[in-house]
Design an enzyme around this catalytic site. Sequence first.
Site, PDB file in Angstrom:
ATOM      1  N   GLU A   1       0.859  -1.195   0.000  1.00  0.00           N
ATOM      2  CA  GLU A   1       0.000   0.000   0.000  1.00  0.00           C
ATOM      3  C   GLU A   1       0.888   1.236   0.000  1.00  0.00           C
ATOM      4  OE1 GLU A   1      -3.147   0.038  -1.084  1.00  0.00           O
ATOM      5  OE2 GLU A   1      -3.763  -1.272   0.554  1.00  0.00           O
ATOM      6  N   HIS A   2       0.521   2.205  -0.795  1.00  0.00           N
ATOM      7  CA  HIS A   2       1.287   3.457  -0.934  1.00  0.00           C
ATOM      8  C   HIS A   2       2.702   3.196  -1.468  1.00  0.00           C
ATOM      9  CE1 HIS A   2      -1.605   6.301   0.780  1.00  0.00           C
ATOM     10  NE2 HIS A   2      -2.010   5.271   1.499  1.00  0.00           N
TER      11      HIS A   2
ATOM     12  N   ASP B   1       2.933   2.285  -4.884  1.00  0.00           N
ATOM     13  CA  ASP B   1       2.907   2.453  -6.354  1.00  0.00           C
ATOM     14  C   ASP B   1       3.544   3.760  -6.804  1.00  0.00           C
ATOM     15  OD1 ASP B   1       0.686   3.948  -5.476  1.00  0.00           O
ATOM     16  OD2 ASP B   1      -0.704   3.152  -6.982  1.00  0.00           O
TER      17      ASP B   1
ATOM     18  N   GLY C   1     -16.343   5.495  -2.314  1.00  0.00           N
ATOM     19  CA  GLY C   1     -15.520   6.026  -1.226  1.00  0.00           C
ATOM     20  C   GLY C   1     -15.111   4.957  -0.233  1.00  0.00           C
ATOM     21  N   ALA C   2     -14.987   3.721  -0.688  1.00  0.00           N
ATOM     22  CA  ALA C   2     -14.718   2.620   0.235  1.00  0.00           C
ATOM     23  C   ALA C   2     -13.318   2.030   0.031  1.00  0.00           C
ATOM     24  CB  ALA C   2     -15.776   1.536   0.070  1.00  0.00           C
TER      25      ALA C   2
ATOM     26  N   SER D   1     -11.665   1.727  -5.208  1.00  0.00           N
ATOM     27  CA  SER D   1     -11.369   2.372  -6.487  1.00  0.00           C
ATOM     28  C   SER D   1     -12.561   2.471  -7.425  1.00  0.00           C
ATOM     29  CB  SER D   1     -10.244   1.637  -7.214  1.00  0.00           C
ATOM     30  OG  SER D   1      -9.121   1.667  -6.441  1.00  0.00           O
TER      31      SER D   1
ATOM     32  N   SER E   1     -13.655   5.178  -8.527  1.00  0.00           N
ATOM     33  CA  SER E   1     -13.343   6.212  -9.532  1.00  0.00           C
ATOM     34  C   SER E   1     -12.464   5.629 -10.641  1.00  0.00           C
ATOM     35  CB  SER E   1     -12.684   7.429  -8.888  1.00  0.00           C
ATOM     36  OG  SER E   1     -11.509   7.078  -8.224  1.00  0.00           O
TER      37      SER E   1
ATOM     38  N   ASP F   1      -4.655   1.367  -9.297  1.00  0.00           N
ATOM     39  CA  ASP F   1      -6.104   1.164  -9.402  1.00  0.00           C
ATOM     40  C   ASP F   1      -6.542   0.986 -10.853  1.00  0.00           C
ATOM     41  OD1 ASP F   1      -5.768   1.682  -6.766  1.00  0.00           O
ATOM     42  OD2 ASP F   1      -6.821   3.596  -6.768  1.00  0.00           O
TER      43      ASP F   1
HETATM   44  C1  GLA Z   1      -5.165   4.931  -3.777  1.00  0.00           C
HETATM   45  C2  GLA Z   1      -4.408   5.337  -5.034  1.00  0.00           C
HETATM   46  C3  GLA Z   1      -3.430   4.244  -5.467  1.00  0.00           C
HETATM   47  C4  GLA Z   1      -2.550   3.792  -4.308  1.00  0.00           C
HETATM   48  C5  GLA Z   1      -3.384   3.526  -3.064  1.00  0.00           C
HETATM   49  C6  GLA Z   1      -2.526   3.261  -1.850  1.00  0.00           C
HETATM   50  O1  GLA Z   1      -6.000   3.856  -4.041  1.00  0.00           O
HETATM   51  O2  GLA Z   1      -5.302   5.614  -6.084  1.00  0.00           O
HETATM   52  O3  GLA Z   1      -2.656   4.701  -6.550  1.00  0.00           O
HETATM   53  O4  GLA Z   1      -1.530   4.722  -4.054  1.00  0.00           O
HETATM   54  O5  GLA Z   1      -4.263   4.606  -2.751  1.00  0.00           O
HETATM   55  O6  GLA Z   1      -1.797   2.103  -2.030  1.00  0.00           O
END
Ligand code: GLA
Length: 385
Positions: free
Chosen positions: A31-32, A34, A117-118, A121, A123, A167
């Site tokens: 997570e975080h 990418d 908003g969960a 993704s 969006s 995403d």
């Molecule tokens: C959101 C962003 C992704 C990624 C995640 C965290 O979903 O759209 O690109 O950075 O947060 O992993």
Amino acid sequence: MLADIKALFLEQFGKAPRLYSSPGRINLIGEHTDYNEGFVLPGAVDKKIYVGIAENGMDVLRVFARQYGERFIFELGDIRPIKGWATYLLGMLEQFRGKGYELKGLDLVVDGDVPLGAGMSSSAALCSAFGFALNDYFGWKESRMSLALMGQQTEHQFAGVKCGIMDEFTSLHGKRGHLIKLDCRSMDYEYIPFDFPGYQIVLVNTMVSHELASSEYNLRRQQCEEGVDALRRFFPEIRSNIRSLRDLNLKQLESHRDELEETVYKRCFYVIGENARLQRGCQFLRQGDLSSFGKLMFLSHEGLRRDYAVSCEESDFLVDASAELEGVMGSRQMGGGFGGCTIHIVRSESIPGFLSEIPGLYEKKFGIIPPAYIVSLEDGARKED
Ligand code: GLA
């Protein structure tokens, strides 16, 4: 869902549409990472955004969105970012225009079951569904990869979120029964089967999406970049090889800990550790060792909570409460953070217990019953019949 969209399209616009879909995603670990040119381990799921599309012979985009209960008309000659979900449609149109395609008037029905908003993704699924639909409908020649990059640019330019590629990439490249190990620098990827009969992936929706999520997201990105800049100065001999946190290990970070601002140090510590956890995690999955993999998920959450500071009371509660339960292999907060969904790997026979226990505990503490979803891994964007 598809029959409903067709009927709605007929009712709204008096004709039959072509139908397309693109899924939301989960992310098991990474997570975080990418936007730090690291690795992620997402998969597309059986919750999707659907679009029905047909030309209207006018210079406007007419949209009806059932999930949001809203209807809009936009002039194709006047496309700019707006507040709300329709900005993603406008952003994608602008991306195609930027590539030299001539836009034509369109009617659109949007619907879906990706919770909004969960942290799943919705969006990106909307950008991918609409991008894929436009590309196919008009016979344009963009690849799935190119559509993913266009979706990411839409997020940057039309929603102001400097997101990474995970995403959109996942929504377009998902494969049934598989996770995707994606190298967010080279964009090389490999499908890893998630083949664990007797276990399932469960999401619990905190039902909170904090206001500060997008500004804090952009701030994390900035703090990571500050960390890279500082560390490059400490290693002049390998400076040109340090492009992102991907190029550093914990030993190098620790050797300059005292010279780094504390917050920046913690952000870097989390990201470097998370990349390492992902690599180990993939080995565990290949060896069929779900128990060790699950432990890494808990560690990932600890990092998100303590060092990256993107979790919140609600997600922490769900992760901590599920750690106490029989049959829960691993749990963590998923996605950008500050709420959204938590992801849990749960032994199938323990799922009834999980579902009778967790929502009640959460309701007692926060006053709402959090929806839970058992998800399966599915293919990415496609044309529907
Ligand atoms: C959101 C962003 C992704 C990624 C995640 C965290 O979903 O759209 O690109 O950075 O947060 O992993």
